[in-house]
Design an enzyme around this catalytic site. Structure first.
Site, PDB file in Angstrom:
ATOM      1  N   HIS A  13     -14.269   1.242   9.499  1.00  0.00           N
ATOM      2  CA  HIS A  13     -13.795   1.778   7.982  1.00  0.00           C
ATOM      3  C   HIS A  13     -12.504   1.124   7.631  1.00  0.00           C
ATOM      4  O   HIS A  13     -11.472   1.447   8.238  1.00  0.00           O
ATOM      5  CB  HIS A  13     -13.559   3.360   7.886  1.00  0.00           C
ATOM      6  N   HIS A  15      -9.868  -1.109   4.337  1.00  0.00           N
ATOM      7  CA  HIS A  15      -9.555  -1.428   3.023  1.00  0.00           C
ATOM      8  C   HIS A  15      -8.820  -2.813   3.264  1.00  0.00           C
ATOM      9  O   HIS A  15      -7.797  -2.834   3.591  1.00  0.00           O
ATOM     10  CB  HIS A  15      -8.680  -0.514   2.303  1.00  0.00           C
ATOM     11  N   LEU A  16      -9.624  -3.848   2.497  1.00  0.00           N
ATOM     12  CA  LEU A  16      -9.053  -5.373   2.595  1.00  0.00           C
ATOM     13  C   LEU A  16      -8.402  -5.723   1.292  1.00  0.00           C
ATOM     14  O   LEU A  16      -7.875  -6.749   1.294  1.00  0.00           O
ATOM     15  CB  LEU A  16     -10.140  -6.111   2.832  1.00  0.00           C
ATOM     16  N   ARG A  17      -8.890  -4.901   0.038  1.00  0.00           N
ATOM     17  CA  ARG A  17      -8.367  -5.240  -1.168  1.00  0.00           C
ATOM     18  C   ARG A  17      -8.808  -6.668  -1.543  1.00  0.00           C
ATOM     19  O   ARG A  17      -9.819  -7.216  -1.018  1.00  0.00           O
ATOM     20  CB  ARG A  17      -6.797  -5.280  -1.457  1.00  0.00           C
ATOM     21  N   ASN A  41     -14.051   0.256  -2.739  1.00  0.00           N
ATOM     22  CA  ASN A  41     -13.153   0.558  -3.698  1.00  0.00           C
ATOM     23  C   ASN A  41     -12.106  -0.143  -4.422  1.00  0.00           C
ATOM     24  O   ASN A  41     -11.049   0.024  -4.551  1.00  0.00           O
ATOM     25  CB  ASN A  41     -12.653   2.134  -3.532  1.00  0.00           C
ATOM     26  N   LYS A  99     -21.101   3.710   0.142  1.00  0.00           N
ATOM     27  CA  LYS A  99     -20.035   4.820   0.335  1.00  0.00           C
ATOM     28  C   LYS A  99     -20.124   5.850  -0.771  1.00  0.00           C
ATOM     29  O   LYS A  99     -19.989   5.459  -2.243  1.00  0.00           O
ATOM     30  CB  LYS A  99     -18.589   4.178   0.084  1.00  0.00           C
ATOM     31  N   LEU A 219      -5.197  10.272   2.369  1.00  0.00           N
ATOM     32  CA  LEU A 219      -6.059  11.037   1.855  1.00  0.00           C
ATOM     33  C   LEU A 219      -7.464  10.659   2.902  1.00  0.00           C
ATOM     34  O   LEU A 219      -7.648   9.781   2.915  1.00  0.00           O
ATOM     35  CB  LEU A 219      -6.692  10.916   0.308  1.00  0.00           C
ATOM     36  N   HIS A 251      -1.101  -0.521   0.345  1.00  0.00           N
ATOM     37  CA  HIS A 251      -0.420  -0.454  -1.157  1.00  0.00           C
ATOM     38  C   HIS A 251       1.110  -0.906  -0.984  1.00  0.00           C
ATOM     39  O   HIS A 251       1.665  -0.956   0.024  1.00  0.00           O
ATOM     40  CB  HIS A 251      -0.366   0.990  -1.498  1.00  0.00           C
ATOM     41  N   ALA A 263      -1.789   6.918  -2.180  1.00  0.00           N
ATOM     42  CA  ALA A 263      -2.533   7.565  -0.813  1.00  0.00           C
ATOM     43  C   ALA A 263      -2.862   6.122   0.148  1.00  0.00           C
ATOM     44  O   ALA A 263      -3.739   5.462  -0.364  1.00  0.00           O
ATOM     45  CB  ALA A 263      -3.510   8.509  -0.859  1.00  0.00           C
TER      46      ALA A 263
HETATM   47  O1  DOR Z   1      -5.406   7.295   1.996  1.00  0.00           O
HETATM   48  C1  DOR Z   1      -6.286   6.646   1.397  1.00  0.00           C
HETATM   49  N1  DOR Z   1      -6.309   5.459   0.752  1.00  0.00           N
HETATM   50  N2  DOR Z   1      -7.870   7.487   1.273  1.00  0.00           N
HETATM   51  C2  DOR Z   1      -8.451   6.784   0.714  1.00  0.00           C
HETATM   52  O2  DOR Z   1      -9.784   7.483   0.764  1.00  0.00           O
HETATM   53  C3  DOR Z   1      -8.542   5.595  -0.057  1.00  0.00           C
HETATM   54  C4  DOR Z   1      -7.546   4.752   0.451  1.00  0.00           C
HETATM   55  C5  DOR Z   1      -7.167   3.534  -0.192  1.00  0.00           C
HETATM   56  O3  DOR Z   1      -8.064   2.899  -0.852  1.00  0.00           O
HETATM   57  O4  DOR Z   1      -5.848   3.423  -0.532  1.00  0.00           O
HETATM   58 ZN    ZN Z   2     -10.640   4.638   3.282  1.00  0.00          ZN
END
Ligand code: DOR
Ligand code: ZN
Length: 346
Positions: A13, A15-17, A41, A99, A219, A251, A263
């Protein structure tokens, strides 16, 4: 000095942006992990196989020379995803899951699922083809307390979903509660969960230690200590339903340190080392390899990685900030503090 050699782990799991952010964070993951399940996302979200394939190409282009890291792609479920997209995903060989973000639950979830009843034909196709559904398990009902949203999701959404689709492969992503872990343990072999390092190491007090700590905000939000202990017990149990998923979610500093901060915790810079700390604290380092490198591939029906990595028990200081996108920094978990396991250079 104590050292630990493991089969190269995977991150189930991540996130690479995209763009400059992707280029900034990808080397951290590629150094440690053989593969990662990459979240869809983006803005706009990846809802088609064609979009996922193009994104995969951008990830491969951004890899450091010589890296054999393999991104495993996912699609973003919407109320309108056609069942034929599932057939295309399965046939593509590059899309490994879909997802589910309940609309409004988290970062870039606005286009997520508003009404799961509208996804029935698509979910039936996933069940038939064995394509896993990855779940952000939180209800969005504003009347539900933010610390209860996962437990309520399990009861109101996940349990009924599995009654309707008993053979659907489901991963309860970044499980954060004893309730969620119990549900997964008591479900069939088609139901699994990922665990983040930060939820194994921190409880919700970390959000308010001496003042508000935006870099500990993610989150689902950190929970109370009894939940952290239940998650750690699940992680070290040896149960193949539980496996590593960092949920590393970068972020820019200024979007986290804000009146309404984003988050996400960035953990890829110490993506396996932080788990080693958690497992060592539980006296269970001998269980880390299966959790990090065996259980995930078994669930996804993929081979284990062939390479190995070595961790040494040695303190190192995490930089106070990492380079990110133009004009903004990335604040990693433990910024300016020490991590007690170190990845040995190859
Ligand atoms: O903290 C989080 N950041 N929870 C998520 O479900 C998404 C993620 C994000 O894409 O920044
Ligand atoms: Zn996530």
């Amino acid at each position: 000095m104590q050292s630990l050699t493991l089969t190269r782990p995977d991150d189930w799991h991540l996130h690479l942006r995209d763009g400059a952010a992707l280029a900034a964070v990808l080397p951290d993951t590629a150094r440690r992990f053989g593969r990662a399940i990459v979240m869809p996302n983006l803005k706009p979200p990846l809802t088609t196989v064609a979009q996922a394939a193009a994104y995969r190409g951008r990830i491969l282009e951004a890899l450091p020379p010589g890296s054999d890291f393999e991104p495993l792609m996912t699609l973003y479920l919407t109320d309108n995803m056609a069942p034929r997209e599932i057939d295309a995903a399965k046939a593509s060989g590059i899309v490994h899951a879909v997802k589910l973000y309940p609309a409004g639950a988290t970062t870039n979830s606005d286009a997520g699922v508003a009404d799961l009843a509208r996804c029935r034909a698509t979910l039936a196709r996933m069940e038939a083809l064995g394509l896993p559904l990855l779940v952000h398990g939180e209800v969005t009902d504003p009347s539900v307390d933010v610390f209860d949203r996962e437990a309520v999701f399990v009861e109101r959404v996940l349990a009924p979903l599995l009654k309707d689709f008993p053979g659907l492969k489901v991963v309860l992503e970044h499980v954060t509660t004893r309730d969620g872990a119990d549900f997964v343990r008591e479900s069939g072999a088609n139901v699994a969960a990922t665990l983040t390092a930060h939820h194994l190491l921190l409880n919700r007090n970390a959000l308010f230690a001496g003042g508000i700590r935006p870099h500990h905000y993610c989150l689902p939000v950190l929970k109370r200590e009894l939940h952290r202990q239940a998650l750690l017990a699940a992680a070290v149990s040896g149960n193949p339903k539980f496996f590593l998923g960092t949920d590393s979610a970068p972020h820019a500093q200024k979007t986290k340190e804000a009146a309404c901060g984003c988050a996400g915790c960035y953990t890829a810079h110490a993506g396996i080392e932080l788990y080693a700390e958690a497992f060592a604290a539980a006296g269970a380092l001998d269980r880390l390899e299966a959790f990090a490198a065996f259980h995930g591939p078994a669930f996804y029906g993929l081979p284990r990685n062939r390479g190995r990595i070595t961790l040494v028990h040695e303190d190192w200081t995490v930089p106070a900030a990492l380079p990110y996108v133009a004009g903004d920094a990335l604040i990693p978990l433990r910024a300016g503090e020490t991590v007690s396991w170190k990845l040995q250079a190859e």
